[in-house]
Design an enzyme around this catalytic site. Structure first.
Site, PDB file in Angstrom:
ATOM      1  N   HIS A 191       0.852  -1.202   0.000  1.00  0.00           N
ATOM      2  CA  HIS A 191       0.000   0.000   0.000  1.00  0.00           C
ATOM      3  C   HIS A 191       0.879   1.240   0.000  1.00  0.00           C
ATOM      4  CE1 HIS A 191       0.023   1.540   4.249  1.00  0.00           C
ATOM      5  NE2 HIS A 191       0.199   0.283   4.591  1.00  0.00           N
ATOM      6  N   ASP A 197       5.594   2.807   7.263  1.00  0.00           N
ATOM      7  CA  ASP A 197       4.234   2.323   6.931  1.00  0.00           C
ATOM      8  C   ASP A 197       3.598   3.253   5.902  1.00  0.00           C
ATOM      9  OD1 ASP A 197       1.744   1.166   6.874  1.00  0.00           O
ATOM     10  OD2 ASP A 197       1.167   1.812   8.879  1.00  0.00           O
ATOM     11  N   GLU A 248      -5.369   1.794   1.912  1.00  0.00           N
ATOM     12  CA  GLU A 248      -5.245   0.618   2.788  1.00  0.00           C
ATOM     13  C   GLU A 248      -5.575   0.998   4.213  1.00  0.00           C
ATOM     14  OE1 GLU A 248      -3.129  -2.072   5.689  1.00  0.00           O
ATOM     15  OE2 GLU A 248      -2.928   0.070   5.392  1.00  0.00           O
ATOM     16  N   GLU A 249      -5.112   2.176   4.613  1.00  0.00           N
ATOM     17  CA  GLU A 249      -5.267   2.591   6.007  1.00  0.00           C
ATOM     18  C   GLU A 249      -6.728   2.825   6.387  1.00  0.00           C
ATOM     19  OE1 GLU A 249      -2.963   2.281   8.006  1.00  0.00           O
ATOM     20  OE2 GLU A 249      -1.017   2.659   7.063  1.00  0.00           O
ATOM     21  N   ASP A 296       4.209  -4.812   3.729  1.00  0.00           N
ATOM     22  CA  ASP A 296       3.671  -3.685   4.487  1.00  0.00           C
ATOM     23  C   ASP A 296       4.487  -3.585   5.775  1.00  0.00           C
ATOM     24  OD1 ASP A 296       2.190  -1.757   5.725  1.00  0.00           O
ATOM     25  OD2 ASP A 296       0.294  -2.878   5.726  1.00  0.00           O
ATOM     26  N   HIS A 339       2.060   4.919  12.753  1.00  0.00           N
ATOM     27  CA  HIS A 339       0.906   5.805  12.528  1.00  0.00           C
ATOM     28  C   HIS A 339       1.070   7.174  13.203  1.00  0.00           C
ATOM     29  CE1 HIS A 339      -2.186   2.576  11.058  1.00  0.00           C
ATOM     30  NE2 HIS A 339      -1.112   2.679  10.303  1.00  0.00           N
TER      31      HIS A 339
END
Ligand code: TRP
Ligand code: ZN
Ligand code: CA
Length: 433
Positions: free
Chosen positions: A120, A132, A166-167, A195, A281
């Site tokens: 992603h 990420d 994706e998130e 990922d 994140h």
């Protein structure tokens, strides 16, 4: 002029993934696996630095619906177009904003056997998303560029994908598979997902899914002497789940997210008993949030898997027999003797249901120990002094030989371990199912 113009197509709502023919046949390597390249971690890090710049110039993130996402798509697409890929931008709508998947097909290979690798490309809104998932995106990009540099022509067709949103719940990859007709889905023989593969306090995790893909990754890390573990930090938490849900074999790599590394894991991999990625994140998921060694090893593992899984395997016609009918005397209460067959013309591993035909003439089979020996010396016991005074072994054993390379010299080894009764090997045969 739109950045999407040029050789590639913009597709909305239609299925993406028709396979282009090879431009120049005969180049590169066909058939058996060629040596996979060593992926340059310097190049992968340059892509990460470019993705960081894209985030910095676009409000600090590369999230779905934000300018930084579209700029990320344009960046990856331009590299692939220049390298000779047939690229397609697939547009979808989510949360009232446009999202994009990027699909890149390497011309050539069997259109009915597709090996696809993907990552992603979106970040969360709170940061630039370099581990990420700039890490997976950049490593897959560099692997695709290595395919082009090598002008690699594998037996199977290679496809690469970068997923949007994706998130927000695997939105882009779900959109891709949902819009693939079932005939196209069934051509994808493996989907490899990457990922988070450069976590700053890394673990080396392999997805526990398709056994062949899983074993391929494990073989790579075994060759480095780096122990791996099965990925357990949330199965189904990345885009491979979209493919798995429609029955496509999947696998992948992961270096850990917010979970804490255990002391046992620190023992085996180094690092500290803190999160695998303390910036998961968050705004600090920048180019400083990468472990170069993990990024390097995982990038090389991707190339290793792409090269090996796309090689052709020649399975012999059903029922192919390799047999030795020469008699071999088994000395009474003496040394082991063998009868050999040479398997050739089969690439890849032996089957999980190899039929081993054993015909031994003997007057007391309770004396006998009978083993199958694979070309690398692995031993599979078939008979161990059972049966007492029964005469003769004339039996077919089914052996799971799927961890053995098929080609080479296979042996039937027989030893008589007690005095008085005697006999001989009458025949030994291997049947490929
Ligand atoms: N992108 C995933 C997420 O935000 C990261 C992740 C967590 C992950 N656990 C995983 C990826 C396990 C692969 C496997 O949830
Ligand atoms: Zn992710
Ligand atoms: Ca005997």
């Amino acid at each position: 002029m739109s950045a999407l113009a040029g050789a590639s197509a913009l597709v909305l709502g239609a299925f993406v993934g028709a396979v282009p023919a090879a431009a120049a046949p005969g180049a590169g390597t066909a058939g058996a696996a060629a040596t996979p390249p060593d992926i340059s971690v310097t190049n992968v890090k340059q892509h990460l630095s470019d993705l960081q710049t894209i985030a910095t110039n676009n409000g600090g993130n590369r999230a779905h619906g934000r300018a930084g996402y579209k700029a990320s798509i344009d960046f990856v697409k331009a590299k692939l177009d220049a390298a000779g890929y047939t690229t397609t931008v697939q547009q979808f709508s989510y949360n009232g904003t446009t999202g994009y998947n990027l699909i890149a097909d390497w011309p050539g290979g069997d259109p009915n056997q597709v090996i696809m690798s993907g990552s992603h490309l979106d970040s969360v809104t709170s940061g630039p998303g370099i581990n990420d998932n700039g890490s997976g995106s950049a490593a897959v990009l560099e692997t695709a560029l290595a395919v082009s540099r090598a002008q690699f022509q594998p037996t199977k067709h290679l496809r690469f994908g970068w997923w949007g949103a994706e998130e927000l719940g695997l939105v882009g990859s779900k959109y891709y598979v949902n819009n693939l007709p079932s005939t196209e889905r069934s051509k994808i023989k493996g989907y490899l997902n990457f990922d988070m593969i450069g976590s700053p306090n890394p673990g080396y995790f392999v997805y526990d899914d398709d056994p062949t893909i899983e074993q391929t990754f494990k073989n790579y890390f075994a060759g480095l002497g780096v122990p791996t573990e099965i990925e357990t930090e949330g199965d189904g938490r990345s885009d491979h789940a979209s493919f798995k849900n429609v029955g496509i074999p999947v696998g992948g790599l992961f270096t850990g997210a917010s979970r804490t590394k255990s002391s046992a894991q620190v023992q085996k991999w180094g690092g500290t008993t803190t999160s695998f990625d303390r910036c998961y994140h968050s705004s600090c998921d920048t180019t400083s949030n990468i472990n170069d060694t993990a990024l390097d090893r995982n990038s090389d593992a991707i190339a290793y898997a792409v090269w090996n899984l796309s090689a052709g395997t020649t399975t012999p016609p059903d029922g192919t027999v390799f047999e030795n009918t020469a008699d071999v005397t088994v000395p009474d209460n003496g040394a082991a003797v063998t009868s050999s067959v040479t398997v050739s013309g089969v690439s890849g591993n032996a089957p999980s249901n190899l039929a081993v035909g054993v015909n031994i003439v003997h007057t007391y089979i309770g004396d006998l120990v009978v083993d199958l020996i694979a070309p690398d010396g692995s031993v599979y016991n078939l008979h161990n002094r059972s049966g007492g005074s029964t005469d003769n072994i004339n039996q077919t054993y089914t052996v799971n030989a799927s961890s053995e390379v098929a080609n080479g010299v296979w042996k039937l080894r027989v030893q008589d371990k007690a005095s008085w009764d005697t006999g001989y090997i009458n025949s030994f045969k291997l049947t490929f199912p």
